[in-house]
Design a protein around this motif. Structure first.
Motif, PDB file in Angstrom:
ATOM      1  N   TYR A  20      -1.215  -8.970  -7.768  1.00 16.43           N
ATOM      2  CA  TYR A  20      -0.005  -7.707  -7.674  1.00 16.43           C
ATOM      3  C   TYR A  20       0.934  -8.337  -6.713  1.00 16.43           C
ATOM      4  CZ  TYR A  20       1.151  -2.938  -7.602  1.00 16.43           C
ATOM      5  OH  TYR A  20       1.700  -1.867  -7.718  1.00 16.43           O
ATOM      6  N   PRO A  56       3.683  -7.682  -5.271  1.00 11.36           N
ATOM      7  CA  PRO A  56       4.438  -7.415  -3.789  1.00 11.36           C
ATOM      8  C   PRO A  56       3.464  -7.827  -2.876  1.00 11.36           C
ATOM      9  CG  PRO A  56       3.501  -5.509  -4.940  1.00 11.36           C
ATOM     10  CD  PRO A  56       3.568  -6.505  -5.941  1.00 11.36           C
ATOM     11  N   ARG A  60       4.347 -16.102  -8.542  1.00 10.77           N
ATOM     12  CA  ARG A  60       4.439 -15.612  -7.006  1.00 10.77           C
ATOM     13  C   ARG A  60       3.957 -16.653  -5.965  1.00 10.77           C
ATOM     14  NH1 ARG A  60       7.066 -12.915  -9.610  1.00 10.77           N
ATOM     15  NH2 ARG A  60       7.879 -10.793  -9.326  1.00 10.77           N
ATOM     16  N   GLY A  80       5.386  -0.511 -14.164  1.00 10.54           N
ATOM     17  CA  GLY A  80       4.575  -0.497 -12.916  1.00 10.54           C
ATOM     18  C   GLY A  80       5.606  -0.706 -11.794  1.00 10.54           C
ATOM     19  N   ARG A 127      12.186  -6.012  -6.548  1.00  4.89           N
ATOM     20  CA  ARG A 127      11.442  -5.054  -7.340  1.00  4.89           C
ATOM     21  C   ARG A 127      10.769  -4.069  -6.536  1.00  4.89           C
ATOM     22  NH1 ARG A 127      12.840  -8.824 -10.566  1.00  4.89           N
ATOM     23  NH2 ARG A 127      12.201  -9.075 -12.732  1.00  4.89           N
ATOM     24  N   TRP A 183       7.437  -1.895  -6.403  1.00  5.56           N
ATOM     25  CA  TRP A 183       5.992  -1.781  -7.179  1.00  5.56           C
ATOM     26  C   TRP A 183       5.591  -0.337  -6.739  1.00  5.56           C
ATOM     27  CZ3 TRP A 183       3.856  -4.986 -11.219  1.00  5.56           C
ATOM     28  CH2 TRP A 183       4.610  -6.100 -11.416  1.00  5.56           C
ATOM     29  N   PHE A 184       4.636   0.207  -7.694  1.00  4.69           N
ATOM     30  CA  PHE A 184       4.181   1.571  -7.175  1.00  4.69           C
ATOM     31  C   PHE A 184       2.425   1.429  -7.194  1.00  4.69           C
ATOM     32  CE2 PHE A 184       8.308   2.352  -8.001  1.00  4.69           C
ATOM     33  CZ  PHE A 184       8.853   3.099  -7.161  1.00  4.69           C
ATOM     34  N   PRO A 185       1.757   1.224  -6.485  1.00  4.39           N
ATOM     35  CA  PRO A 185       0.403   0.971  -6.819  1.00  4.39           C
ATOM     36  C   PRO A 185      -0.415   2.026  -7.390  1.00  4.39           C
ATOM     37  CG  PRO A 185       0.959   0.280  -4.532  1.00  4.39           C
ATOM     38  CD  PRO A 185       2.178   0.989  -5.118  1.00  4.39           C
ATOM     39  N   ILE A 244       0.715   3.490  -9.812  1.00  6.07           N
ATOM     40  CA  ILE A 244       0.695   3.379 -11.512  1.00  6.07           C
ATOM     41  C   ILE A 244       0.071   2.048 -11.731  1.00  6.07           C
ATOM     42  CG2 ILE A 244       2.266   2.854 -13.196  1.00  6.07           C
ATOM     43  CD1 ILE A 244       4.348   4.426 -11.567  1.00  6.07           C
TER      44      ILE A 244
END
Lengths: 179, 255
Positions: A13, A15, A65, B190, B233, B235-237, B239
């Motif tokens: 993921y 971020p 990343r 996402g 960016r 991000w939306f966990p 989603i």
């Protein structure tokens, strides 16, 4: 090495590779990375990490990343402050990761010695690390620095006596008759 | 017929009116009785039906949903109370209370990851996973019913719609329209960039930044500066299907 390592969900993921500005989110992020570093090092029996190296732990090619140097220092630093890692240099570039605590290593050694009837027996440091007897056990491949610390701990408890031979290769321990 | 004048005429008119009234009341009463009769028959039959199909109601989520909508039509709420016939017969109240407790569990467990917002489908599949041993499938309808029971507690549980998705909120954060718009755009990949939001919604730059900042602060969004194009960016966990992995991870990550 590491082919069957199960990467946690957050490793994929994006971020989680950027230091989060919001404190709560960052705390959670640090927690996850600390656990991952320990788990990864344990799985791969890695004792030292160099923060400048792009090892698979810091770099996920599949999502393109990479942890910044700042982030690496922060995560490892958090482990250091908990006693689960140790800086090996002043510049904080290299660190020793205690994925198993020294006192737990001491227990592993003791258990190995008991299981193999080593009471009153003698082993060199290199035999413990690389010898046939320990092959396939947790002790195989243990780092020398860590091993010597664990043995010193056992020495304090009277379980082993350490000795130095003529050359460094002959360094070793004698196990006590009462393990 | 010629209307007769005088007192007698007025009197007979009053009598007539009285008779009409009595007749009217009579009809109304008969109707009412009939209705009551029908309703009680219906209730009885519903109870018979419930008794007969007890197992289907318990085991089959589709059947259960249909049963609920049937009950709603005739004003019976099997969840209204944990006492009485329905609860005793079906244990249906307990069933939803149990679901409710488990939903709270899941929402709490995933909160640090998703900021208290979770996709209903995701929640439902987590719930099924948690209840795997019971072998009683759970539908989204069941989830929503259980959540509607939680709403009564005033604990801030709520189901709402963003774009095509139903989301469950377990924190008292009030999301405004701007936030919902952003979440809707994010459903595609996402994440969003500030540019995405501005272009898509024709917003001036400050508005997008403000909304995104709040979403960050609430723990609903995370920043990502790692892309090679250099654009940040968000991000939306909540989603995507990260939450279920998050739970797995939490249970197995005990070094």
């Amino acid at each position: 090495m590491g082919d069957d390592f199960k990467w946690p969900y957050f490793f994929n993921y994006p971020p989680y590779f950027t230091l989060q500005p919001v404190k709560d989110t960052r705390d959670k992020q640090i927690q996850l990375w600390k656990e991952l570093i320990l788990k990864y090092c344990k799985h791969n029996k890695i004792f030292f990490i160099h923060l400048e190296d792009d090892i698979p732990l810091f770099f996920n090619a599949s999502i393109d990343r990479k942890l910044t140097y700042e982030a690496r220092q922060l995560f490892v630093g958090a482990l250091v402050s908990e006693g689960r890692a140790e800086w090996m240099d002043k510049a904080h570039r290299k660190c020793l990761v205690h994925w198993r605590k020294v006192q737990d290593w001491a227990e592993v050694i003791l258990q190995f010695a008991r299981d193999n009837g080593m009471e009153d027996g003698v082993m060199t440091i290199d035999e413990i690390r690389l010898g046939d007897e320990t092959r396939g056990t947790d002790l195989a491949g243990i780092d020398k620095v860590v091993l010597i610390r664990a043995l010193k701990l056992l020495e304090q408890r009277g379980k082993v006596a350490m000795f130095k031979g003529k050359s460094e290769d002959d360094e070793g321990v004698k196990f006590s008759a009462q393990l | 017929m010629r209307r007769r004048p005088g007192v007698a005429g007025l009197q007979s008119e009053a009598v007539l009116r009285g008779q009409y009234k009595a007749l009217g009341e009579n009809v109304a009463r008969i109707r009412m009785d009939l209705m009551k009769d029908q309703l009680s028959t219906f209730r009885n039959q519903l109870e018979d039906f419930a008794r007969k199909h007890k197992n289907d109601i318990k085991k089959n989520p589709v059947f259960r949903a249909q049963f609920h909508s049937m009950c709603a039509t005739c004003g019976v709420d099997p969840l209204a109370s944990n006492k009485g016939f329905w609860a005793e017969l079906l244990g249906i109240g307990d069933f939803y209370y149990e679901l409710g407790v488990q939903i709270v569990d899941i929402c709490l467990a995933t909160r640090s990851h998703n900021g208290g917002l979770i996709d209903l489908g995701e929640l439902c599949s987590l719930l099924s996973k948690k209840r795997r041993a019971l072998r009683e499938p759970i539908s989204e309808d069941d989830c929503r019913r259980a959540i509607s029971k939680l709403e009564i507690l005033g604990s801030g549980f709520e189901v709402f719609t963003i774009g095509k998705k139903k989301m469950v909120r377990s924190v008292p954060t009030e999301l405004n329209k701007d936030h919902n718009h952003i979440l809707e755009i994010a459903q595609a990949r996402g994440y969003v960039t500030i540019e995405d939001v501005e272009n898509e919604l024709n917003w001036p730059s400050g508005r997008a930044v403000d909304s995104l900042e709040l979403l960050l602060k609430e723990g609903l969004a995370m920043v990502d500066d790692g892309h090679s194009d250099g654009k940040r960016r968000y991000w939306f966990p909540c989603i995507g299907s990260m939450s279920s992995d998050a739970i797995d991870a939490e249970s197995e990550y005990n070094l």
